[in-house]
Design a protein around this motif. Structure first.
Motif, PDB file in Angstrom:
ATOM      1  N   ASN A  80       8.008   7.601  -0.163  1.00 48.15           N
ATOM      2  CA  ASN A  80       7.754   7.857  -1.588  1.00 48.15           C
ATOM      3  C   ASN A  80       9.043   7.983  -2.352  1.00 48.15           C
ATOM      4  O   ASN A  80      10.008   8.411  -1.909  1.00 48.15           O
ATOM      5  N   ASP A 106       4.055   0.235   2.579  1.00 50.79           N
ATOM      6  CA  ASP A 106       4.260   1.078   3.755  1.00 50.79           C
ATOM      7  C   ASP A 106       5.061   0.312   4.811  1.00 50.79           C
ATOM      8  O   ASP A 106       4.972  -0.920   4.906  1.00 50.79           O
ATOM      9  N   SER A 150      -5.469   3.084   9.317  1.00 48.98           N
ATOM     10  CA  SER A 150      -6.574   2.766   8.399  1.00 48.98           C
ATOM     11  C   SER A 150      -6.236   3.099   6.953  1.00 48.98           C
ATOM     12  O   SER A 150      -6.924   2.641   6.043  1.00 48.98           O
ATOM     13  N   GLN A 151      -5.169   3.871   6.727  1.00 49.22           N
ATOM     14  CA  GLN A 151      -4.774   4.254   5.372  1.00 49.22           C
ATOM     15  C   GLN A 151      -3.574   3.466   4.857  1.00 49.22           C
ATOM     16  O   GLN A 151      -3.071   3.748   3.770  1.00 49.22           O
ATOM     17  N   LYS A 152      -3.098   2.478   5.633  1.00 51.64           N
ATOM     18  CA  LYS A 152      -1.896   1.768   5.207  1.00 51.64           C
ATOM     19  C   LYS A 152      -2.135   1.024   3.893  1.00 51.64           C
ATOM     20  O   LYS A 152      -3.223   0.537   3.623  1.00 51.64           O
ATOM     21  N   GLN A 153      -1.084   0.996   3.082  1.00 50.41           N
ATOM     22  CA  GLN A 153      -1.119   0.372   1.763  1.00 50.41           C
ATOM     23  C   GLN A 153       0.110  -0.519   1.611  1.00 50.41           C
ATOM     24  O   GLN A 153       1.120  -0.320   2.294  1.00 50.41           O
ATOM     25  N   PRO A 154       0.050  -1.487   0.695  1.00 51.63           N
ATOM     26  CA  PRO A 154       1.241  -2.293   0.433  1.00 51.63           C
ATOM     27  C   PRO A 154       2.443  -1.392   0.132  1.00 51.63           C
ATOM     28  O   PRO A 154       2.334  -0.402  -0.587  1.00 51.63           O
ATOM     29  N   ARG A 183       4.898   5.965   5.224  1.00 55.49           N
ATOM     30  CA  ARG A 183       4.865   5.836   3.767  1.00 55.49           C
ATOM     31  C   ARG A 183       6.115   6.507   3.199  1.00 55.49           C
ATOM     32  O   ARG A 183       6.376   7.676   3.435  1.00 55.49           O
ATOM     33  N   GLY A 209      -0.328  -6.034   2.471  1.00 52.52           N
ATOM     34  CA  GLY A 209      -1.772  -6.078   2.259  1.00 52.52           C
ATOM     35  C   GLY A 209      -2.399  -7.252   2.978  1.00 52.52           C
ATOM     36  O   GLY A 209      -1.722  -8.193   3.401  1.00 52.52           O
ATOM     37  N   TYR A 224       4.506  -3.658   4.869  1.00 49.21           N
ATOM     38  CA  TYR A 224       3.126  -4.126   4.734  1.00 49.21           C
ATOM     39  C   TYR A 224       2.903  -4.624   3.312  1.00 49.21           C
ATOM     40  O   TYR A 224       3.287  -3.963   2.342  1.00 49.21           O
TER      41      TYR A 224
END
Length: 85
Positions: free
Chosen positions: A85, A32, A26-30, A83, A50, A48
């Motif tokens: 970074n 990831d 539910s927290q995935k972001q472009p 994720r 989006g 990912y």
């Protein structure tokens, strides 16, 4: 894609699943990494972008954007999100 951004990542899916920190689906972001159980657990990985879509390299399409919310990919998506970074 990551290398162009100056981020060095391992090449194998087994190593990629530990290349960053796991976050909830539910927290995935472009940007990831998203994982799929294809020929094995975490056998395929994509980036990912989006909107329920990811970019990946498949033998049938080459590098392409695919929908992970329906069809084949929805059935094999395992919810692992990493994720980097």
């Amino acid at each position: 894609a990551y290398k162009q951004a100056g981020v060095n990542l391992p090449a194998s899916t087994d190593a990629l699943k530990n290349a960053g920190r796991q976050v909830s689906d539910s927290q995935k972001q472009p940007g990831d990494l998203v994982f799929f159980n294809t020929y094995k657990t975490d056998g395929h990985v994509g980036i990912y972008v989006g909107g329920g879509k990811f970019i990946g390299s498949q033998s049938s399409t080459g590098v392409a954007i695919a929908n992970m919310d329906s069809g084949y990919w929805a059935g094999v998506y395992n919810g692992r999100v990493v994720r980097v970074n």
